[in-house]
Design a protein around this motif. Structure first.
Motif, PDB file in Angstrom:
ATOM      1  N   ASN A   1       0.843  -1.186   0.000  1.00  0.00           N
ATOM      2  CA  ASN A   1       0.000   0.000   0.000  1.00  0.00           C
ATOM      3  C   ASN A   1       0.888   1.249   0.000  1.00  0.00           C
ATOM      4  OD1 ASN A   1      -2.000   1.919   0.440  1.00  0.00           O
ATOM      5  ND2 ASN A   1      -2.562   1.189   2.481  1.00  0.00           N
ATOM      6  N   TYR A   2       0.803   2.044  -1.070  1.00  0.00           N
ATOM      7  CA  TYR A   2       1.632   3.240  -1.195  1.00  0.00           C
ATOM      8  C   TYR A   2       0.760   4.465  -1.452  1.00  0.00           C
ATOM      9  CZ  TYR A   2       5.431  -0.128  -1.920  1.00  0.00           C
ATOM     10  OH  TYR A   2       6.326  -1.162  -1.776  1.00  0.00           O
ATOM     11  N   ASP A   3       1.249   5.627  -1.007  1.00  0.00           N
ATOM     12  CA  ASP A   3       0.543   6.876  -1.281  1.00  0.00           C
ATOM     13  C   ASP A   3       1.478   7.908  -1.906  1.00  0.00           C
ATOM     14  OD1 ASP A   3       2.102   7.912   0.778  1.00  0.00           O
ATOM     15  OD2 ASP A   3       0.448   8.171   2.190  1.00  0.00           O
ATOM     16  N   PHE A   4       0.886   8.937  -2.474  1.00  0.00           N
ATOM     17  CA  PHE A   4       1.670  10.052  -2.998  1.00  0.00           C
ATOM     18  C   PHE A   4       0.924  11.354  -2.754  1.00  0.00           C
ATOM     19  CE2 PHE A   4      -0.924   8.510  -6.482  1.00  0.00           C
ATOM     20  CZ  PHE A   4      -1.350   9.636  -7.168  1.00  0.00           C
ATOM     21  N   VAL A   5       1.689  12.396  -2.450  1.00  0.00           N
ATOM     22  CA  VAL A   5       1.091  13.677  -2.091  1.00  0.00           C
ATOM     23  C   VAL A   5       0.638  14.435  -3.326  1.00  0.00           C
ATOM     24  CG1 VAL A   5       2.414  13.891   0.044  1.00  0.00           C
ATOM     25  CG2 VAL A   5       3.329  14.857  -2.084  1.00  0.00           C
ATOM     26  N   LEU A   6      -0.341  15.320  -3.110  1.00  0.00           N
ATOM     27  CA  LEU A   6      -0.883  16.140  -4.191  1.00  0.00           C
ATOM     28  C   LEU A   6      -0.844  17.627  -3.867  1.00  0.00           C
ATOM     29  CD1 LEU A   6      -3.795  13.707  -4.728  1.00  0.00           C
ATOM     30  CD2 LEU A   6      -2.258  14.360  -6.584  1.00  0.00           C
ATOM     31  N   ASP A   7      -0.811  17.958  -2.582  1.00  0.00           N
ATOM     32  CA  ASP A   7      -0.859  19.353  -2.159  1.00  0.00           C
ATOM     33  C   ASP A   7       0.522  19.968  -1.957  1.00  0.00           C
ATOM     34  OD1 ASP A   7      -1.965  21.801  -1.221  1.00  0.00           O
ATOM     35  OD2 ASP A   7      -1.600  21.161   0.834  1.00  0.00           O
ATOM     36  N   SER A   8       1.557  19.208  -2.197  1.00  0.00           N
ATOM     37  CA  SER A   8       2.911  19.719  -2.004  1.00  0.00           C
ATOM     38  C   SER A   8       3.820  19.072  -3.026  1.00  0.00           C
ATOM     39  CB  SER A   8       3.400  19.410  -0.584  1.00  0.00           C
ATOM     40  OG  SER A   8       3.441  18.016  -0.366  1.00  0.00           O
ATOM     41  N   ALA A   9       5.079  19.486  -2.994  1.00  0.00           N
ATOM     42  CA  ALA A   9       6.065  18.832  -3.840  1.00  0.00           C
ATOM     43  C   ALA A   9       6.253  17.406  -3.344  1.00  0.00           C
ATOM     44  CB  ALA A   9       7.387  19.589  -3.775  1.00  0.00           C
ATOM     45  N   PRO A  10       6.752  16.510  -4.198  1.00  0.00           N
ATOM     46  CA  PRO A  10       7.016  15.144  -3.736  1.00  0.00           C
ATOM     47  C   PRO A  10       7.780  15.169  -2.409  1.00  0.00           C
ATOM     48  CG  PRO A  10       7.404  15.282  -6.082  1.00  0.00           C
ATOM     49  CD  PRO A  10       7.111  16.685  -5.627  1.00  0.00           C
ATOM     50  N   ASN A  11       7.232  14.487  -1.416  1.00  0.00           N
ATOM     51  CA  ASN A  11       7.773  14.627  -0.065  1.00  0.00           C
ATOM     52  C   ASN A  11       9.036  13.824   0.181  1.00  0.00           C
ATOM     53  OD1 ASN A  11       6.363  12.243  -0.292  1.00  0.00           O
ATOM     54  ND2 ASN A  11       5.512  12.283   1.769  1.00  0.00           N
ATOM     55  N   ASN A  12       9.370  12.933  -0.713  1.00  0.00           N
ATOM     56  CA  ASN A  12      10.619  12.174  -0.574  1.00  0.00           C
ATOM     57  C   ASN A  12      11.391  12.321  -1.874  1.00  0.00           C
ATOM     58  OD1 ASN A  12      10.015  10.824   2.016  1.00  0.00           O
ATOM     59  ND2 ASN A  12       8.354   9.931   0.846  1.00  0.00           N
ATOM     60  N   ILE A  13      12.526  12.987  -1.803  1.00  0.00           N
ATOM     61  CA  ILE A  13      13.222  13.283  -3.058  1.00  0.00           C
ATOM     62  C   ILE A  13      14.485  12.454  -3.252  1.00  0.00           C
ATOM     63  CG2 ILE A  13      12.277  15.598  -3.306  1.00  0.00           C
ATOM     64  CD1 ILE A  13      14.884  16.700  -2.185  1.00  0.00           C
ATOM     65  N   SER A  14      14.599  11.372  -2.514  1.00  0.00           N
ATOM     66  CA  SER A  14      15.680  10.426  -2.782  1.00  0.00           C
ATOM     67  C   SER A  14      15.321   9.085  -2.171  1.00  0.00           C
ATOM     68  CB  SER A  14      17.014  10.915  -2.201  1.00  0.00           C
ATOM     69  OG  SER A  14      17.053  10.719  -0.804  1.00  0.00           O
ATOM     70  N   THR A  15      16.001   8.052  -2.597  1.00  0.00           N
ATOM     71  CA  THR A  15      15.741   6.725  -2.043  1.00  0.00           C
ATOM     72  C   THR A  15      16.195   6.636  -0.596  1.00  0.00           C
ATOM     73  OG1 THR A  15      17.872   5.983  -2.931  1.00  0.00           O
ATOM     74  CG2 THR A  15      15.915   5.572  -4.277  1.00  0.00           C
ATOM     75  N   ASP A  16      17.069   7.524  -0.160  1.00  0.00           N
ATOM     76  CA  ASP A  16      17.617   7.462   1.199  1.00  0.00           C
ATOM     77  C   ASP A  16      16.594   7.838   2.264  1.00  0.00           C
ATOM     78  OD1 ASP A  16      20.088   6.696   0.205  1.00  0.00           O
ATOM     79  OD2 ASP A  16      20.824   8.757   0.070  1.00  0.00           O
TER      80      ASP A  16
ATOM     81  N   TRP B   1      11.621  13.700  -9.345  1.00  0.00           N
ATOM     82  CA  TRP B   1      11.382  12.484  -8.561  1.00  0.00           C
ATOM     83  C   TRP B   1       9.885  12.192  -8.510  1.00  0.00           C
ATOM     84  CZ3 TRP B   1      15.032   9.273  -6.455  1.00  0.00           C
ATOM     85  CH2 TRP B   1      16.344   9.761  -6.390  1.00  0.00           C
ATOM     86  N   GLU B   2       9.542  10.916  -8.519  1.00  0.00           N
ATOM     87  CA  GLU B   2       8.203  10.471  -8.162  1.00  0.00           C
ATOM     88  C   GLU B   2       8.361   9.579  -6.947  1.00  0.00           C
ATOM     89  OE1 GLU B   2       6.095  10.564 -12.576  1.00  0.00           O
ATOM     90  OE2 GLU B   2       6.241   8.666 -11.497  1.00  0.00           O
ATOM     91  N   SER B   3       7.737   9.983  -5.849  1.00  0.00           N
ATOM     92  CA  SER B   3       7.928   9.276  -4.587  1.00  0.00           C
ATOM     93  C   SER B   3       6.611   8.769  -4.037  1.00  0.00           C
ATOM     94  CB  SER B   3       8.591  10.198  -3.563  1.00  0.00           C
ATOM     95  OG  SER B   3       9.879  10.576  -3.988  1.00  0.00           O
ATOM     96  N   PHE B   4       6.653   7.548  -3.545  1.00  0.00           N
ATOM     97  CA  PHE B   4       5.463   6.876  -3.040  1.00  0.00           C
ATOM     98  C   PHE B   4       5.787   6.306  -1.667  1.00  0.00           C
ATOM     99  CE2 PHE B   4       5.831   6.713  -7.598  1.00  0.00           C
ATOM    100  CZ  PHE B   4       4.615   7.224  -8.030  1.00  0.00           C
ATOM    101  N   GLY B   5       5.112   6.826  -0.650  1.00  0.00           N
ATOM    102  CA  GLY B   5       5.376   6.369   0.704  1.00  0.00           C
ATOM    103  C   GLY B   5       4.643   5.087   1.021  1.00  0.00           C
ATOM    104  N   LYS B   6       5.276   4.249   1.818  1.00  0.00           N
ATOM    105  CA  LYS B   6       4.620   3.006   2.242  1.00  0.00           C
ATOM    106  C   LYS B   6       3.660   3.317   3.384  1.00  0.00           C
ATOM    107  CE  LYS B   6       5.502  -1.783   3.602  1.00  0.00           C
ATOM    108  NZ  LYS B   6       6.543  -2.794   3.938  1.00  0.00           N
ATOM    109  N   VAL B   7       2.400   2.929   3.218  1.00  0.00           N
ATOM    110  CA  VAL B   7       1.378   3.185   4.236  1.00  0.00           C
ATOM    111  C   VAL B   7       1.324   2.003   5.195  1.00  0.00           C
ATOM    112  CG1 VAL B   7      -1.059   3.662   4.659  1.00  0.00           C
ATOM    113  CG2 VAL B   7       0.045   4.568   2.606  1.00  0.00           C
ATOM    114  N   THR B   8       1.537   2.282   6.458  1.00  0.00           N
ATOM    115  CA  THR B   8       1.525   1.217   7.466  1.00  0.00           C
ATOM    116  C   THR B   8       0.405   1.397   8.494  1.00  0.00           C
ATOM    117  OG1 THR B   8       3.187   2.429   8.762  1.00  0.00           O
ATOM    118  CG2 THR B   8       3.994   0.750   7.229  1.00  0.00           C
ATOM    119  N   ASP B   9      -0.024   2.631   8.717  1.00  0.00           N
ATOM    120  CA  ASP B   9      -1.100   2.899   9.680  1.00  0.00           C
ATOM    121  C   ASP B   9      -2.420   2.934   8.933  1.00  0.00           C
ATOM    122  OD1 ASP B   9      -2.818   3.673  11.654  1.00  0.00           O
ATOM    123  OD2 ASP B   9      -1.753   5.523  12.195  1.00  0.00           O
TER     124      ASP B   9
END
Length: 257
Positions: free
Chosen positions: A138-153, A199-207
């Motif tokens: 399950n992954y999400d991506f933001v729409l109201d801001s710039a991509p919130n994760n700009i590197s794999t680190d 970058w296209e960043s997709f956060g892992k949803v855990t909650d």
């Protein structure tokens, strides 16, 4: 074994934030509303055209609400309509045997975006409860801001795609050829700069039970609505406590109808 992916978004046009990901993974795409806003002009045809051009599949096997329809459902608290939609989407996800779901992030910016996230999280939580051996990423991506994760680190457990110059140009061309969103795209690039959109960043949803994540007493959409009421532009507003929280609790299995 090939991964089977679904993209679930609140409005047509959100796919632009995940353009390169979509082009690479060819997900089935579900869109909650038609993007018609307070007028009557749907823009979903533009998204279908874009998706077709990069090999993704728009799924018409489930209802697409007009924005007015969903707005009225929220104001009138027609939870049975939300429940029915959620049941249908859950059945499709199970039948199609998706391994990965990507969708709008919870941001407190737009009620439709947040409802989309509540639906995803509630469905995946229910599927996991029904069958503990069934694991869907399950992954999400933001729409109201710039991509919130700009590197794999700094995107632990998530997905980060670094776009090549050619990929970025293809993405921008697609955005500029989406007439209804051209201004918004230009404004976002001017506000945040070109670099973050490489970058296209997709956060892992855990909650999967998360109701809110904003650091203010009210989400942005409620604050914005209050201003519009004072200006005389709106007669009513959508609030989190009265309108969105009951829908969230229904979707997440906290309260049932």
């Amino acid at each position: 074994m090939k991964t089977k992916t679904a993209l679930i978004i609140g409005h047509p046009g959100h796919e632009l934030r995940a353009y390169t990901y979509i082009k690479k993974y060819k997900p089935d795409v579900f869109i909650l509303t038609d993007g018609s806003g307070s007028g009557n002009a749907s823009r979903i045809h533009q998204s279908i055209k874009l998706l077709d051009s990069i090999g993704a599949n728009f799924q018409d096997s489930i209802k697409v609400f007009t924005d007015k329809e969903l707005y009225n459902i929220v104001l009138e608290q027609d939870l049975s309509e939300i429940s029915s939609y959620m049941k249908s989407l859950k059945e499709i996800i199970i039948t199609n045997n998706y391994d990965v779901i990507v969708g709008d992030a919870l941001e407190g910016f737009n009620p439709t975006h947040d409802i989309c996230r509540y639906l995803i999280n509630g469905i995946l939580s229910a599927i996991s409860s029904d069958d503990s051996s069934r694991a869907i990423l399950n992954y999400d991506f933001v729409l109201d801001s710039a991509p919130n994760n700009i590197s794999t680190d700094n995107n632990i457990g998530g997905l980060s795609l670094k776009l090549s110059d050619d990929e970025f140009c293809a993405k921008m061309d697609a955005a500029m050829n989406y007439p209804e969103l051209k201004y918004e795209v230009e404004a976002a690039v001017n506000k945040y700069g070109k670099e973050v959109f490489l970058w296209e960043s997709f956060g892992k949803v855990t909650d999967l039970k998360q109701l809110s994540n904003w650091n203010t007493s009210k989400p942005y959409y409620e604050q914005f609505g209050e201003k519009r009421v004072k200006e005389g532009s709106y007669s009513t507003i959508i609030t989190f406590e009265k309108h969105i929280k009951p829908i969230a609790e229904l979707c997440l299995g906290i309260n049932k109808i």
